[in-house]
Write a protein that holds these residues in place. Structure first.
Motif, PDB file in Angstrom:
ATOM      1  N   GLY A  19      17.605  11.221 -55.311  1.00 29.65           N
ATOM      2  CA  GLY A  19      18.025  10.419 -56.465  1.00 29.65           C
ATOM      3  C   GLY A  19      17.973  11.204 -57.759  1.00 29.65           C
ATOM      4  N   TYR A  20      16.919  11.985 -57.924  1.00 25.88           N
ATOM      5  CA  TYR A  20      16.776  12.827 -59.110  1.00 25.88           C
ATOM      6  C   TYR A  20      17.899  13.861 -59.167  1.00 25.88           C
ATOM      7  CZ  TYR A  20      14.540  16.004 -62.435  1.00 25.88           C
ATOM      8  OH  TYR A  20      14.282  16.810 -63.508  1.00 25.88           O
ATOM      9  N   LEU A  21      18.227  14.467 -58.025  1.00 26.88           N
ATOM     10  CA  LEU A  21      19.293  15.459 -57.954  1.00 26.88           C
ATOM     11  C   LEU A  21      20.639  14.842 -58.312  1.00 26.88           C
ATOM     12  CD1 LEU A  21      20.295  18.311 -57.109  1.00 26.88           C
ATOM     13  CD2 LEU A  21      20.594  17.356 -54.835  1.00 26.88           C
ATOM     14  N   LEU A  22      20.957  13.693 -57.723  1.00 26.97           N
ATOM     15  CA  LEU A  22      22.245  13.057 -57.995  1.00 26.97           C
ATOM     16  C   LEU A  22      22.359  12.600 -59.443  1.00 26.97           C
ATOM     17  CD1 LEU A  22      22.735  10.999 -54.727  1.00 26.97           C
ATOM     18  CD2 LEU A  22      23.708  13.220 -55.334  1.00 26.97           C
ATOM     19  N   PHE A  23      21.276  12.075 -59.994  1.00 25.91           N
ATOM     20  CA  PHE A  23      21.291  11.671 -61.397  1.00 25.91           C
ATOM     21  C   PHE A  23      21.450  12.891 -62.299  1.00 25.91           C
ATOM     22  CE2 PHE A  23      19.158  10.329 -65.382  1.00 25.91           C
ATOM     23  CZ  PHE A  23      20.027   9.306 -65.714  1.00 25.91           C
ATOM     24  N   GLY A  24      20.824  13.998 -61.924  1.00 29.05           N
ATOM     25  CA  GLY A  24      20.953  15.234 -62.700  1.00 29.05           C
ATOM     26  C   GLY A  24      22.371  15.767 -62.683  1.00 29.05           C
ATOM     27  N   VAL A  25      23.040  15.675 -61.542  1.00 28.18           N
ATOM     28  CA  VAL A  25      24.442  16.101 -61.459  1.00 28.18           C
ATOM     29  C   VAL A  25      25.295  15.236 -62.375  1.00 28.18           C
ATOM     30  CG1 VAL A  25      26.454  16.190 -59.927  1.00 28.18           C
ATOM     31  CG2 VAL A  25      24.266  17.081 -59.147  1.00 28.18           C
ATOM     32  N   TYR A  26      25.049  13.938 -62.363  1.00 26.26           N
ATOM     33  CA  TYR A  26      25.817  13.016 -63.212  1.00 26.26           C
ATOM     34  C   TYR A  26      25.598  13.324 -64.693  1.00 26.26           C
ATOM     35  CZ  TYR A  26      27.485   8.702 -65.308  1.00 26.26           C
ATOM     36  OH  TYR A  26      28.146   7.794 -66.077  1.00 26.26           O
ATOM     37  N   ILE A  27      24.347  13.477 -65.081  1.00 25.10           N
ATOM     38  CA  ILE A  27      24.035  13.729 -66.496  1.00 25.10           C
ATOM     39  C   ILE A  27      24.607  15.064 -66.956  1.00 25.10           C
ATOM     40  CG2 ILE A  27      22.119  14.190 -68.086  1.00 25.10           C
ATOM     41  CD1 ILE A  27      22.575  11.239 -67.493  1.00 25.10           C
ATOM     42  N   SER A  28      24.481  16.108 -66.124  1.00 30.73           N
ATOM     43  CA  SER A  28      24.997  17.415 -66.535  1.00 30.73           C
ATOM     44  C   SER A  28      26.517  17.390 -66.641  1.00 30.73           C
ATOM     45  CB  SER A  28      24.533  18.512 -65.587  1.00 30.73           C
ATOM     46  OG  SER A  28      25.120  18.362 -64.321  1.00 30.73           O
ATOM     47  N   ALA A  29      27.185  16.639 -65.771  1.00 33.23           N
ATOM     48  CA  ALA A  29      28.647  16.521 -65.868  1.00 33.23           C
ATOM     49  C   ALA A  29      29.040  15.783 -67.144  1.00 33.23           C
ATOM     50  CB  ALA A  29      29.201  15.804 -64.644  1.00 33.23           C
ATOM     51  N   LYS A  30      28.295  14.740 -67.490  1.00 31.92           N
ATOM     52  CA  LYS A  30      28.584  14.008 -68.735  1.00 31.92           C
ATOM     53  C   LYS A  30      28.374  14.902 -69.953  1.00 31.92           C
ATOM     54  CE  LYS A  30      29.130  10.203 -69.526  1.00 31.92           C
ATOM     55  NZ  LYS A  30      30.363   9.632 -69.998  1.00 31.92           N
ATOM     56  N   ARG A  31      27.340  15.737 -69.927  1.00 28.21           N
ATOM     57  CA  ARG A  31      27.076  16.623 -71.067  1.00 28.21           C
ATOM     58  C   ARG A  31      28.122  17.718 -71.196  1.00 28.21           C
ATOM     59  NH1 ARG A  31      20.527  17.078 -70.734  1.00 28.21           N
ATOM     60  NH2 ARG A  31      20.144  14.986 -71.506  1.00 28.21           N
ATOM     61  N   ARG A  32      28.789  18.065 -70.084  1.00 27.72           N
ATOM     62  CA  ARG A  32      29.874  19.045 -70.138  1.00 27.72           C
ATOM     63  C   ARG A  32      31.157  18.430 -70.658  1.00 27.72           C
ATOM     64  NH1 ARG A  32      28.048  20.541 -64.807  1.00 27.72           N
ATOM     65  NH2 ARG A  32      29.875  19.440 -64.007  1.00 27.72           N
ATOM     66  N   GLY A  33      31.136  17.140 -70.932  1.00 26.53           N
ATOM     67  CA  GLY A  33      32.287  16.475 -71.506  1.00 26.53           C
ATOM     68  C   GLY A  33      33.192  15.781 -70.510  1.00 26.53           C
ATOM     69  N   HIS A  34      32.763  15.673 -69.260  1.00 27.27           N
ATOM     70  CA  HIS A  34      33.578  14.983 -68.264  1.00 27.27           C
ATOM     71  C   HIS A  34      33.472  13.477 -68.458  1.00 27.27           C
ATOM     72  CE1 HIS A  34      33.311  18.555 -65.229  1.00 27.27           C
ATOM     73  NE2 HIS A  34      33.786  18.915 -66.403  1.00 27.27           N
ATOM     74  N   PRO A  35      34.560  12.759 -68.192  1.00 25.51           N
ATOM     75  CA  PRO A  35      34.466  11.294 -68.266  1.00 25.51           C
ATOM     76  C   PRO A  35      33.544  10.748 -67.172  1.00 25.51           C
ATOM     77  CG  PRO A  35      36.633  11.986 -67.472  1.00 25.51           C
ATOM     78  CD  PRO A  35      35.899  13.220 -67.864  1.00 25.51           C
ATOM     79  N   SER A  36      33.131   9.521 -67.331  1.00 26.24           N
ATOM     80  CA  SER A  36      32.191   8.909 -66.383  1.00 26.24           C
ATOM     81  C   SER A  36      32.729   8.901 -64.958  1.00 26.24           C
ATOM     82  CB  SER A  36      31.875   7.474 -66.793  1.00 26.24           C
ATOM     83  OG  SER A  36      31.174   7.466 -68.007  1.00 26.24           O
ATOM     84  N   SER A  37      34.023   8.660 -64.807  1.00 27.34           N
ATOM     85  CA  SER A  37      34.595   8.612 -63.462  1.00 27.34           C
ATOM     86  C   SER A  37      34.507   9.965 -62.767  1.00 27.34           C
ATOM     87  CB  SER A  37      36.052   8.152 -63.522  1.00 27.34           C
ATOM     88  OG  SER A  37      36.815   9.026 -64.333  1.00 27.34           O
TER      89      SER A  37
END
Length: 62
Positions: A19-37
């Motif tokens: 869960g921590y890994l998947l949440f980290g992937v999501y957060i890092s993608a958002k910080r790179r400017g990717h949309p939520s989808s």
């Protein structure tokens, strides 16, 4: 009379780590400017890969 399962359930620590890994992937993608989808799609890709690795390990190791 309690029935013991044939295989024990996975440890809770492993579930927290995934869960921590998947949440980290999501957060890092958002910080790179990717949309939520797209961030969710990246997390789903990682989750699917981890699932396939877990199944493969389970089948190959006794």
């Amino acid at each position: 009379m309690a029935v013991s399962p044939a295989r024990p359930s996975p440890p809770a620590g492993g579930m927290v780590l995934v869960g921590y890994l998947l949440f980290g992937v999501y957060i890092s993608a958002k910080r790179r400017g990717h949309p939520s989808s797209l961030a969710a799609a990246e997390s789903a890709t990682v989750a699917g890969t981890l699932f396939l690795v877990a199944i493969t390990v389970r089948l190959l190791l006794p």
